[in-house]
Design a protein around this motif. Structure first.
Motif, PDB file in Angstrom:
ATOM      1  N   ASP A   6      41.469 -23.381   1.574  1.00  0.00           N
ATOM      2  CA  ASP A   6      40.347 -24.282   1.853  1.00  0.00           C
ATOM      3  C   ASP A   6      39.072 -23.658   1.297  1.00  0.00           C
ATOM      4  O   ASP A   6      38.294 -23.068   2.043  1.00  0.00           O
ATOM      5  CB  ASP A   6      40.266 -24.461   3.377  1.00  0.00           C
ATOM      6  CG  ASP A   6      39.421 -25.652   3.791  1.00  0.00           C
ATOM      7  OD1 ASP A   6      39.369 -26.628   3.035  1.00  0.00           O
ATOM      8  OD2 ASP A   6      38.839 -25.614   4.893  1.00  0.00           O
ATOM      9  N   THR A  26      42.293 -27.394  -0.838  1.00  0.00           N
ATOM     10  CA  THR A  26      41.436 -28.455  -0.310  1.00  0.00           C
ATOM     11  C   THR A  26      39.979 -28.026  -0.512  1.00  0.00           C
ATOM     12  O   THR A  26      39.662 -26.841  -0.419  1.00  0.00           O
ATOM     13  CB  THR A  26      41.683 -28.718   1.194  1.00  0.00           C
ATOM     14  OG1 THR A  26      41.634 -27.474   1.905  1.00  0.00           O
ATOM     15  CG2 THR A  26      43.024 -29.378   1.430  1.00  0.00           C
ATOM     16  N   THR A  27      39.156 -29.008  -0.797  1.00  0.00           N
ATOM     17  CA  THR A  27      37.717 -28.748  -0.928  1.00  0.00           C
ATOM     18  C   THR A  27      36.999 -29.828  -0.135  1.00  0.00           C
ATOM     19  O   THR A  27      37.609 -30.807   0.296  1.00  0.00           O
ATOM     20  CB  THR A  27      37.258 -28.844  -2.398  1.00  0.00           C
ATOM     21  OG1 THR A  27      37.516 -30.177  -2.848  1.00  0.00           O
ATOM     22  CG2 THR A  27      37.992 -27.856  -3.281  1.00  0.00           C
ATOM     23  N   ASN A  28      35.738 -29.624   0.065  1.00  0.00           N
ATOM     24  CA  ASN A  28      34.896 -30.680   0.638  1.00  0.00           C
ATOM     25  C   ASN A  28      33.483 -30.449   0.104  1.00  0.00           C
ATOM     26  O   ASN A  28      33.216 -29.403  -0.504  1.00  0.00           O
ATOM     27  CB  ASN A  28      34.989 -30.694   2.186  1.00  0.00           C
ATOM     28  CG  ASN A  28      34.481 -29.414   2.825  1.00  0.00           C
ATOM     29  OD1 ASN A  28      33.477 -28.843   2.372  1.00  0.00           O
ATOM     30  ND2 ASN A  28      35.139 -28.953   3.870  1.00  0.00           N
ATOM     31  N   LEU A  31      31.985 -27.073   0.977  1.00  0.00           N
ATOM     32  CA  LEU A  31      32.570 -25.918   0.280  1.00  0.00           C
ATOM     33  C   LEU A  31      32.067 -25.844  -1.162  1.00  0.00           C
ATOM     34  O   LEU A  31      31.862 -24.753  -1.706  1.00  0.00           O
ATOM     35  CB  LEU A  31      34.105 -25.996   0.307  1.00  0.00           C
ATOM     36  CG  LEU A  31      34.754 -25.840   1.695  1.00  0.00           C
ATOM     37  CD1 LEU A  31      36.246 -26.171   1.638  1.00  0.00           C
ATOM     38  CD2 LEU A  31      34.545 -24.428   2.243  1.00  0.00           C
ATOM     39  N   LYS A  87      40.442 -37.545  -1.495  1.00  0.00           N
ATOM     40  CA  LYS A  87      40.180 -37.262  -0.082  1.00  0.00           C
ATOM     41  C   LYS A  87      39.182 -38.286   0.455  1.00  0.00           C
ATOM     42  O   LYS A  87      38.075 -38.442  -0.092  1.00  0.00           O
ATOM     43  CB  LYS A  87      39.617 -35.836   0.028  1.00  0.00           C
ATOM     44  CG  LYS A  87      39.716 -35.218   1.401  1.00  0.00           C
ATOM     45  CD  LYS A  87      39.339 -33.738   1.316  1.00  0.00           C
ATOM     46  CE  LYS A  87      39.368 -33.051   2.648  1.00  0.00           C
ATOM     47  NZ  LYS A  87      38.788 -31.711   2.584  1.00  0.00           N
ATOM     48  N   THR A 111      40.662 -37.457   5.790  1.00  0.00           N
ATOM     49  CA  THR A 111      40.041 -36.273   6.376  1.00  0.00           C
ATOM     50  C   THR A 111      39.147 -36.618   7.571  1.00  0.00           C
ATOM     51  O   THR A 111      38.878 -37.783   7.840  1.00  0.00           O
ATOM     52  CB  THR A 111      39.242 -35.521   5.284  1.00  0.00           C
ATOM     53  OG1 THR A 111      38.846 -34.256   5.801  1.00  0.00           O
ATOM     54  CG2 THR A 111      38.015 -36.298   4.837  1.00  0.00           C
ATOM     55  N   PHE A 133      41.362 -31.703  12.116  1.00  0.00           N
ATOM     56  CA  PHE A 133      40.515 -30.493  12.048  1.00  0.00           C
ATOM     57  C   PHE A 133      40.655 -29.700  13.344  1.00  0.00           C
ATOM     58  O   PHE A 133      39.877 -29.867  14.282  1.00  0.00           O
ATOM     59  CB  PHE A 133      39.052 -30.899  11.868  1.00  0.00           C
ATOM     60  CG  PHE A 133      38.646 -31.207  10.447  1.00  0.00           C
ATOM     61  CD1 PHE A 133      39.543 -31.733   9.532  1.00  0.00           C
ATOM     62  CD2 PHE A 133      37.332 -30.984  10.031  1.00  0.00           C
ATOM     63  CE1 PHE A 133      39.155 -32.021   8.227  1.00  0.00           C
ATOM     64  CE2 PHE A 133      36.936 -31.263   8.726  1.00  0.00           C
ATOM     65  CZ  PHE A 133      37.839 -31.788   7.824  1.00  0.00           C
ATOM     66  N   ARG A 136      37.596 -27.229  14.482  1.00  0.00           N
ATOM     67  CA  ARG A 136      36.379 -27.883  14.994  1.00  0.00           C
ATOM     68  C   ARG A 136      36.591 -28.432  16.406  1.00  0.00           C
ATOM     69  O   ARG A 136      35.637 -28.538  17.176  1.00  0.00           O
ATOM     70  CB  ARG A 136      35.917 -28.990  14.035  1.00  0.00           C
ATOM     71  CG  ARG A 136      35.403 -28.412  12.728  1.00  0.00           C
ATOM     72  CD  ARG A 136      34.664 -29.400  11.879  1.00  0.00           C
ATOM     73  NE  ARG A 136      34.486 -28.853  10.539  1.00  0.00           N
ATOM     74  CZ  ARG A 136      33.811 -29.431   9.573  1.00  0.00           C
ATOM     75  NH1 ARG A 136      33.227 -30.596   9.782  1.00  0.00           N
ATOM     76  NH2 ARG A 136      33.703 -28.857   8.389  1.00  0.00           N
ATOM     77  N   ALA A 167      44.013 -28.799   9.236  1.00  0.00           N
ATOM     78  CA  ALA A 167      42.803 -28.331   8.553  1.00  0.00           C
ATOM     79  C   ALA A 167      41.875 -27.641   9.540  1.00  0.00           C
ATOM     80  O   ALA A 167      42.143 -27.626  10.749  1.00  0.00           O
ATOM     81  CB  ALA A 167      42.101 -29.512   7.897  1.00  0.00           C
ATOM     82  N   SER A 168      40.833 -27.051   8.979  1.00  0.00           N
ATOM     83  CA  SER A 168      39.894 -26.317   9.820  1.00  0.00           C
ATOM     84  C   SER A 168      40.624 -25.169  10.530  1.00  0.00           C
ATOM     85  O   SER A 168      40.303 -24.826  11.665  1.00  0.00           O
ATOM     86  CB  SER A 168      39.222 -27.280  10.806  1.00  0.00           C
ATOM     87  OG  SER A 168      38.181 -26.685  11.502  1.00  0.00           O
ATOM     88  N   ARG A 170      41.278 -21.418  11.067  1.00  0.00           N
ATOM     89  CA  ARG A 170      40.281 -20.348  10.958  1.00  0.00           C
ATOM     90  C   ARG A 170      40.891 -18.953  10.865  1.00  0.00           C
ATOM     91  O   ARG A 170      40.247 -18.022  10.408  1.00  0.00           O
ATOM     92  CB  ARG A 170      39.360 -20.404  12.176  1.00  0.00           C
ATOM     93  CG  ARG A 170      38.644 -21.751  12.362  1.00  0.00           C
ATOM     94  CD  ARG A 170      37.396 -21.840  11.509  1.00  0.00           C
ATOM     95  NE  ARG A 170      36.818 -23.167  11.517  1.00  0.00           N
ATOM     96  CZ  ARG A 170      36.132 -23.686  12.531  1.00  0.00           C
ATOM     97  NH1 ARG A 170      35.950 -22.996  13.636  1.00  0.00           N
ATOM     98  NH2 ARG A 170      35.625 -24.897  12.443  1.00  0.00           N
ATOM     99  N   THR A 187      45.733 -25.715   5.832  1.00  0.00           N
ATOM    100  CA  THR A 187      44.711 -25.271   4.886  1.00  0.00           C
ATOM    101  C   THR A 187      43.704 -24.402   5.618  1.00  0.00           C
ATOM    102  O   THR A 187      43.199 -24.768   6.680  1.00  0.00           O
ATOM    103  CB  THR A 187      44.019 -26.444   4.159  1.00  0.00           C
ATOM    104  OG1 THR A 187      43.230 -25.893   3.092  1.00  0.00           O
ATOM    105  CG2 THR A 187      43.139 -27.301   5.053  1.00  0.00           C
TER     106      THR A 187
HETATM  107  C1  E4P Z   1      39.617 -29.683   5.369  1.00  0.00           C
HETATM  108  O1  E4P Z   1      40.037 -30.171   4.370  1.00  0.00           O
HETATM  109  C2  E4P Z   1      38.261 -29.138   5.512  1.00  0.00           C
HETATM  110  O2  E4P Z   1      37.790 -28.782   4.240  1.00  0.00           O
HETATM  111  C3  E4P Z   1      38.197 -27.891   6.317  1.00  0.00           C
HETATM  112  O3  E4P Z   1      39.472 -27.448   6.725  1.00  0.00           O
HETATM  113  C4  E4P Z   1      37.137 -27.829   7.330  1.00  0.00           C
HETATM  114  O4  E4P Z   1      37.154 -26.553   7.928  1.00  0.00           O
HETATM  115  P1  E4P Z   1      35.942 -25.975   8.791  1.00  0.00           P
HETATM  116  O5  E4P Z   1      35.940 -26.677  10.103  1.00  0.00           O
HETATM  117  O6  E4P Z   1      36.254 -24.507   8.931  1.00  0.00           O
HETATM  118  O7  E4P Z   1      34.684 -26.247   8.007  1.00  0.00           O
END
Ligand code: E4P
Length: 217
Positions: A6, A26-28, A31, A87, A111, A133, A136, A167-168, A170, A187
């Motif tokens: 990620d 994965t990107t956003n 990022l 996405k 997402t 996520f 979060r 996702a998310s 850590r 991810t």
């Molecule tokens: C998923 O695709 C998001 O890019 C990501 O996992 C968000 O993670 P974060 O809550 O650590 O920002």
């Protein structure tokens, strides 16, 4: 279980790829901004650079929040490279767009998913991936892993093909817990992958093996 990284950091993507365990990226927008990648042209070029490093799926997020805008952006993203996954945010028009792309055979990742109901809608729309996520949710004292378990149960009840992309993530325990729950993909940051390597008994054992070898040679 697939491992995605990620990040939009090319060095970290290369490091994970070189380890031989990377299945995608994965990107956003956050990022991308973190790496100082701004402006449409630069962002599109960066996606292409990522696709050249990894073999697997690369999620590229749309910025538009209306159906027509998402379709226009998503089609341009999908045309960039065969590995691109469009996405889309978990909003009404995002669900409609997921259905549109699914009907056209274009891969999608829905997402910003925070409930089982949202994940059910993403699967009904034919999304390739759904991204709950979990970190979060943990951040606001809600059990993120419980959401992964709920989605797994629902998808298994009906044989939905949408893959759960936890996702998310850590840290390493998130990775292990997701694996135990049957998440299809996780991810997370490079540290969550590299952290899986660590065990003091491995280090102690290796040091002893090497020391014993030296005694006899
Ligand atoms: C998923 O695709 C998001 O890019 C990501 O996992 C968000 O993670 P974060 O809550 O650590 O920002």
């Amino acid at each position: 279980m697939k491992f995605f990284i990620d990040t939009a950091n090319l060095d970290q993507i290369k490091e994970a790829q070189d380890l031989g365990v990377l299945d995608g990226v994965t990107t956003n927008p956050s990022l991308m901004a973190k790496e100082g990648i701004t402006g449409k042209e630069n962002i599109l070029n960066h996606y292409k650079a990522i696709c050249e490093i990894v073999d697997g799926d690369v999620s590229a997020e749309v910025i538009a929040t209306d159906f027509d805008g998402m379709i226009q952006e998503g089609e341009a993203l999908a045309a960039l490279h065969p590995q691109i996954v469009v996405k889309l945010p978990m909003i009404k028009d995002g669900v409609k767009a997921a259905k549109y792309f699914s009907d056209k055979g274009i891969k999608t990742n829905v997402t910003l998913v925070f409930s089982a109901g949202q994940a059910l809608l993403a699967a009904k729309a034919g999304a390739t991936y759904v991204s709950p996520f979990l970190g979060r949710l943990d951040d606001i004292s809600t059990d993120g892993l419980n959401l992964i378990a709920e989605i797994r149960q629902i998808y298994d009840n009906y044989n939905f093909e949408t893959q759960i992309l936890s996702a998310s993530v850590r840290h390493t325990m998130h990775v292990i817990d997701c694996a135990k729950l049957g998440s299809d993909v996780m991810t997370g940051p490079l540290s969550s992958i590299l952290g899986l390597l660590n065990h003091p008994l491995t280090d102690i054992g290796l040091a002893k093996f090497l020391a014993d070898y030296k005694k006899g040679n």
